[in-house]
Design a protein around this motif. Structure first.
Motif, PDB file in Angstrom:
ATOM      1  N   VAL A   1     -58.403  -8.109  27.490  1.00  0.00           N
ATOM      2  CA  VAL A   1     -57.456  -9.277  27.128  1.00  0.00           C
ATOM      3  C   VAL A   1     -58.404 -10.539  27.292  1.00  0.00           C
ATOM      4  CG1 VAL A   1     -55.294  -8.227  27.663  1.00  0.00           C
ATOM      5  CG2 VAL A   1     -56.531  -9.327  29.481  1.00  0.00           C
ATOM      6  N   ALA A   2     -59.658 -10.195  27.062  1.00  0.00           N
ATOM      7  CA  ALA A   2     -60.674 -11.295  27.129  1.00  0.00           C
ATOM      8  C   ALA A   2     -60.271 -12.421  26.041  1.00  0.00           C
ATOM      9  CB  ALA A   2     -62.130 -11.017  27.123  1.00  0.00           C
TER      10      ALA A   2
ATOM     11  N   ARG B   1     -53.570 -12.937  37.171  1.00  0.00           N
ATOM     12  CA  ARG B   1     -54.617 -11.977  37.932  1.00  0.00           C
ATOM     13  C   ARG B   1     -55.290 -10.795  37.348  1.00  0.00           C
ATOM     14  NH1 ARG B   1     -51.540  -7.288  41.501  1.00  0.00           N
ATOM     15  NH2 ARG B   1     -50.615  -6.012  39.607  1.00  0.00           N
ATOM     16  N   VAL B   2     -54.945 -10.360  35.991  1.00  0.00           N
ATOM     17  CA  VAL B   2     -56.048  -9.696  35.502  1.00  0.00           C
ATOM     18  C   VAL B   2     -57.133 -10.604  34.971  1.00  0.00           C
ATOM     19  CG1 VAL B   2     -55.992  -8.137  33.182  1.00  0.00           C
ATOM     20  CG2 VAL B   2     -54.128  -7.912  34.936  1.00  0.00           C
ATOM     21  N   LEU B   3     -56.983 -11.650  34.416  1.00  0.00           N
ATOM     22  CA  LEU B   3     -58.030 -12.563  33.776  1.00  0.00           C
ATOM     23  C   LEU B   3     -58.708 -13.046  34.852  1.00  0.00           C
ATOM     24  CD1 LEU B   3     -55.844 -13.952  30.962  1.00  0.00           C
ATOM     25  CD2 LEU B   3     -57.491 -12.477  30.706  1.00  0.00           C
ATOM     26  N   ASP B   4     -58.368 -12.840  36.086  1.00  0.00           N
ATOM     27  CA  ASP B   4     -59.202 -13.670  37.019  1.00  0.00           C
ATOM     28  C   ASP B   4     -60.357 -12.658  37.542  1.00  0.00           C
ATOM     29  OD1 ASP B   4     -60.359 -14.788  39.276  1.00  0.00           O
ATOM     30  OD2 ASP B   4     -58.485 -14.500  40.540  1.00  0.00           O
ATOM     31  N   PRO B   5     -61.491 -13.228  37.164  1.00  0.00           N
ATOM     32  CA  PRO B   5     -62.918 -12.514  37.535  1.00  0.00           C
ATOM     33  C   PRO B   5     -62.805 -11.924  38.824  1.00  0.00           C
ATOM     34  CG  PRO B   5     -63.410 -14.557  36.395  1.00  0.00           C
ATOM     35  CD  PRO B   5     -62.000 -14.741  36.712  1.00  0.00           C
ATOM     36  N   GLU B   6     -62.296 -12.685  39.780  1.00  0.00           N
ATOM     37  CA  GLU B   6     -62.228 -12.224  41.309  1.00  0.00           C
ATOM     38  C   GLU B   6     -61.677 -11.101  41.527  1.00  0.00           C
ATOM     39  OE1 GLU B   6     -64.301 -13.474  43.660  1.00  0.00           O
ATOM     40  OE2 GLU B   6     -65.132 -14.784  42.018  1.00  0.00           O
ATOM     41  N   SER B   7     -60.645 -10.676  40.440  1.00  0.00           N
ATOM     42  CA  SER B   7     -59.855  -9.309  40.763  1.00  0.00           C
ATOM     43  C   SER B   7     -60.557  -7.988  40.511  1.00  0.00           C
ATOM     44  CB  SER B   7     -58.476  -9.585  39.943  1.00  0.00           C
ATOM     45  OG  SER B   7     -59.050  -9.406  38.716  1.00  0.00           O
ATOM     46  N   LYS B   8     -61.710  -8.479  39.657  1.00  0.00           N
ATOM     47  CA  LYS B   8     -62.282  -7.191  39.296  1.00  0.00           C
ATOM     48  C   LYS B   8     -61.487  -6.183  38.614  1.00  0.00           C
ATOM     49  CE  LYS B   8     -66.234  -7.648  42.362  1.00  0.00           C
ATOM     50  NZ  LYS B   8     -65.935  -9.115  42.511  1.00  0.00           N
ATOM     51  N   SER B   9     -60.337  -6.405  37.604  1.00  0.00           N
ATOM     52  CA  SER B   9     -59.634  -5.862  36.880  1.00  0.00           C
ATOM     53  C   SER B   9     -60.386  -5.119  35.970  1.00  0.00           C
ATOM     54  CB  SER B   9     -58.543  -6.381  36.246  1.00  0.00           C
ATOM     55  OG  SER B   9     -57.721  -5.394  35.684  1.00  0.00           O
ATOM     56  N   LEU B  10     -60.099  -3.793  35.945  1.00  0.00           N
ATOM     57  CA  LEU B  10     -60.595  -3.049  34.796  1.00  0.00           C
ATOM     58  C   LEU B  10     -60.209  -3.089  33.532  1.00  0.00           C
ATOM     59  CD1 LEU B  10     -60.140   0.678  36.595  1.00  0.00           C
ATOM     60  CD2 LEU B  10     -62.220  -0.603  36.324  1.00  0.00           C
TER      61      LEU B  10
ATOM     62  N   ARG C   1     -52.894  -4.808  21.944  1.00  0.00           N
ATOM     63  CA  ARG C   1     -53.674  -5.178  23.182  1.00  0.00           C
ATOM     64  C   ARG C   1     -52.547  -5.646  24.250  1.00  0.00           C
ATOM     65  NH1 ARG C   1     -58.935  -5.279  23.390  1.00  0.00           N
ATOM     66  NH2 ARG C   1     -58.860  -4.179  21.616  1.00  0.00           N
ATOM     67  N   LEU C   2     -51.447  -6.332  23.931  1.00  0.00           N
ATOM     68  CA  LEU C   2     -50.777  -7.015  25.015  1.00  0.00           C
ATOM     69  C   LEU C   2     -50.443  -5.854  26.210  1.00  0.00           C
ATOM     70  CD1 LEU C   2     -48.167  -9.456  23.678  1.00  0.00           C
ATOM     71  CD2 LEU C   2     -50.275  -9.912  24.766  1.00  0.00           C
ATOM     72  N   GLY C   3     -50.110  -4.779  25.824  1.00  0.00           N
ATOM     73  CA  GLY C   3     -49.769  -3.791  26.852  1.00  0.00           C
ATOM     74  C   GLY C   3     -50.703  -3.489  27.994  1.00  0.00           C
ATOM     75  N   SER C   4     -51.854  -3.910  27.588  1.00  0.00           N
ATOM     76  CA  SER C   4     -52.840  -3.817  28.578  1.00  0.00           C
ATOM     77  C   SER C   4     -52.416  -4.332  29.958  1.00  0.00           C
ATOM     78  CB  SER C   4     -54.190  -4.362  28.273  1.00  0.00           C
ATOM     79  OG  SER C   4     -54.699  -3.606  26.982  1.00  0.00           O
ATOM     80  N   VAL C   5     -51.558  -5.411  29.899  1.00  0.00           N
ATOM     81  CA  VAL C   5     -51.061  -5.933  31.051  1.00  0.00           C
ATOM     82  C   VAL C   5     -49.780  -5.732  31.090  1.00  0.00           C
ATOM     83  CG1 VAL C   5     -50.614  -8.243  32.219  1.00  0.00           C
ATOM     84  CG2 VAL C   5     -52.678  -7.904  30.584  1.00  0.00           C
ATOM     85  N   LYS C   6     -49.255  -4.962  32.150  1.00  0.00           N
ATOM     86  CA  LYS C   6     -48.145  -4.583  32.555  1.00  0.00           C
ATOM     87  C   LYS C   6     -47.588  -5.772  33.425  1.00  0.00           C
ATOM     88  CE  LYS C   6     -48.496  -0.744  30.474  1.00  0.00           C
ATOM     89  NZ  LYS C   6     -47.855  -0.591  29.404  1.00  0.00           N
ATOM     90  N   ILE C   7     -46.088  -6.185  33.393  1.00  0.00           N
ATOM     91  CA  ILE C   7     -45.677  -7.290  34.103  1.00  0.00           C
ATOM     92  C   ILE C   7     -45.092  -7.007  35.309  1.00  0.00           C
ATOM     93  CG2 ILE C   7     -43.868  -9.021  33.902  1.00  0.00           C
ATOM     94  CD1 ILE C   7     -46.292  -9.089  31.811  1.00  0.00           C
TER      95      ILE C   7
END
Length: 523
Positions: A146-147, A132-141, A174-180
């Motif tokens: 994590v590109a 969901r973070v990597l999904d462009p539609e989510s527009k996650s900051l 960088r992994l901590g940019s995404v929280k589970i």
């Protein structure tokens, strides 16, 4: 106390090391009931936070100073950065990830990890959190952070495989940019999740009332390396600086962030106080598509006009350092930029004359943060002395950015500190110069040749490591110092104070917020 490196004191390093040692002696599954001797497991940590609460807690897009600090305690990534030392450690991952081939990482989750609602953390939750973070539609900051990730797959119920697009030397940082997050909880009601999040961290969020307080409760089911050492926490949201100081001196709270510069000496006489040299900066950004700041010479003249000694000495009581690059000199990746803007009013006048604009009427927008309001009139005075005729427009941050996004800005000064997300140069530059709203609709530089060059440098640096990577970053720092579409005036020192007779293991963070990971209350 003497600081070592990027805002980390000798005492902070010792405390962090001691906290880790205590945790590992007790075992990864230690609960707060098994806290080290001398710590009261039934105590409440009371703290005062300087910033207001707004926005969601959902780590898909939470970016406020308060929400990020809250999420340090409520959520975990596979790997997280210690808020004090900025070093990565295995959080939900059973151990620090190591790549088999430079591109593939197989990561097992730690045993017994559960969400705050008691459900087990699975590989499916991890895949969902990254997708969901990597999904462009989510527009996650955080998508640009994590590109480098190509795919995240579940190998088994408790194991995931992450494949990168290219070898990335900052993978663990960088992994901590995404929280589970819990897939079930988010899909059931995303809005409710953002208000009452369910994480895996050592503390549960019980309630959060804007302009009042945030209440946490210990997560007794926590099985990770940073168990809560107190029964609960109460963060009092106290924006007024004097009230924050009074709360500490009266014993109402045990720690406060953002001690007012004028009160530093008085607070240090009665409490423990440290100033951390932060990345946090005051920046100027310009509408680079509109006159007069579409001309780089006018932007440069703005910087040469500023009497930074007076701005820092009078406006900030010497609690900052003038920028000599995008990074402060204490940062491990610091490089002095090709252009350093020493105070040179004659050069500023010459640049304005060369640009054909020796006299300019400008509106300088500013946020209304206390210390920013203190320096804004001094900045105006410097500008007016070289030919700018400056009107100040000082207002609440949200309102000012509304005008910026509507295209009503000529130039704005504002504070910022993306080091809450990470401390490597790439993540710090990606925040303001990545593929996002800043260069596209705020300072409007995304169509320039300079931006294309910068993007190319950052992309090249991501594929390198060591000295080669640093060399590309240095080129980026040099380019930014020449083009100055958005550029720091100064980097702040952050005074934090606490009651050392009550708190054990506490150390200030070199960014906004407070961390109570590994912190307990003395018996």
């Amino acid at each position: 106390m003497r600081n070592l490196g990027f805002g980390i004191s000798r005492r902070a390093l010792c405390l962090a090391a001691g906290a880790f040692a205590s945790m590992w002696v007790l075992g990864a599954g230690a609960y707060a009931q098994d806290v080290p001797a001398g710590i009261d497991p039934d105590a409440t940590i009371q703290a005062a936070i300087a910033y207001g609460l707004s926005g969601t807690f959902d780590p898909l897009s939470a970016s406020g100073a308060v929400t990020i600090a809250v999420n340090w305690h409520v959520f975990e990534g596979l790997v997280d950065l210690d808020p004090v030392t900025r070093e990565p450690y295995a959080a939900l991952a059973a151990e620090m990830p190591v790549s088999e081939d430079g591109l593939t990482y197989t990561i097992k989750l730690r045993d017994g990890a559960v969400f705050h609602d008691g459900t087990s953390v699975t590989a499916d939750d991890v895949v969902f959190s990254f997708d969901r973070v990597l999904d462009p539609e989510s527009k996650s900051l955080f998508r640009s952070f994590v590109a480098f990730i190509d795919s995240v797959e579940a190998v088994s119920a408790d194991t995931v495989k992450i494949t990168t697009k290219y070898p990335f030397s900052l993978f663990n940082q960088r992994l901590g940019s995404v929280k589970i997050v819990s897939r079930a909880a988010v899909e059931a009601d995303a809005d409710a999740f953002g208000k009452q999040p369910i994480g895996t961290g050592p503390y549960k969020l019980i309630s959060a009332v804007p302009e009042a307080q945030i209440v946490f409760e210990r997560n007794d089911a926590y099985t990770g390396p940073r168990p809560a050492l107190a029964k609960d926490m109460v963060w009092n949201l106290i924006a007024d600086p004097s009230a924050r100081v009074n709360a500490l001196s009266s014993g109402t709270v045990m720690a406060i962030e953002d001690v007012p510069y004028i009160d530093v000496d008085a607070v240090a006489a009665t409490a423990e106080l440290e100033k951390a040299q932060s990345f946090g900066l005051l920046f100027a950004m310009f509408n680079t598509q509109a006159e007069p700041f579409d001309d780089v010479r006018v932007r440069q003249a703005f910087f040469y006009a500023l009497d930074m000694d007076k701005i820092i000495g009078t406006g900030m009581l010497d609690n900052a350092t003038a920028a000599t690059s995008f990074l402060p000199a204490t940062h491990p990746n610091y490089h002095e930029a090709a252009v350093v803007y020493d105070y040179d009013p004659e050069k500023a006048k010459a640049l304005l004359a060369e640009a054909g604009t020796p006299d300019l009427d400008i509106t300088l927008m500013s946020t209304d943060h206390g210390w920013v309001k203190d320096v804004a009139p001094i900045i105006k005075e410097s500008l007016d002395q070289v030919g700018f005729h400056t009107t100040l427009d000082i207002g609440q941050s949200g309102g000012q950015y509304g005008k910026v996004d509507a295209g009503e800005m000529q130039v704005m000064i504002a504070p910022g500190d993306p080091s809450v997300f990470g401390n490597d140069p790439d993540i710090l530059m990606q925040w303001w110069y990545g593929d996002n709203v800043w260069p596209k609709t705020r300072y409007r530089w995304a169509e320039s040749e300079g931006y294309k060059t910068l993007t190319s440098l950052l992309e090249e640096a991501q594929r390198l490591s060591g000295a080669e990577q640093q060399a590309k970053w240095n080129e980026a720092f040099d380019l930014l110092s020449e083009e100055v579409p958005l550029y720091p005036l100064l980097h702040r020192q952050l005074p934090t104070a606490w009651n050392a007779d009550e708190l054990e293991g506490f150390a200030p963070v070199p960014t906004t917020g407070l961390s109570f990971l590994g912190v307990g209350v003395k018996e």
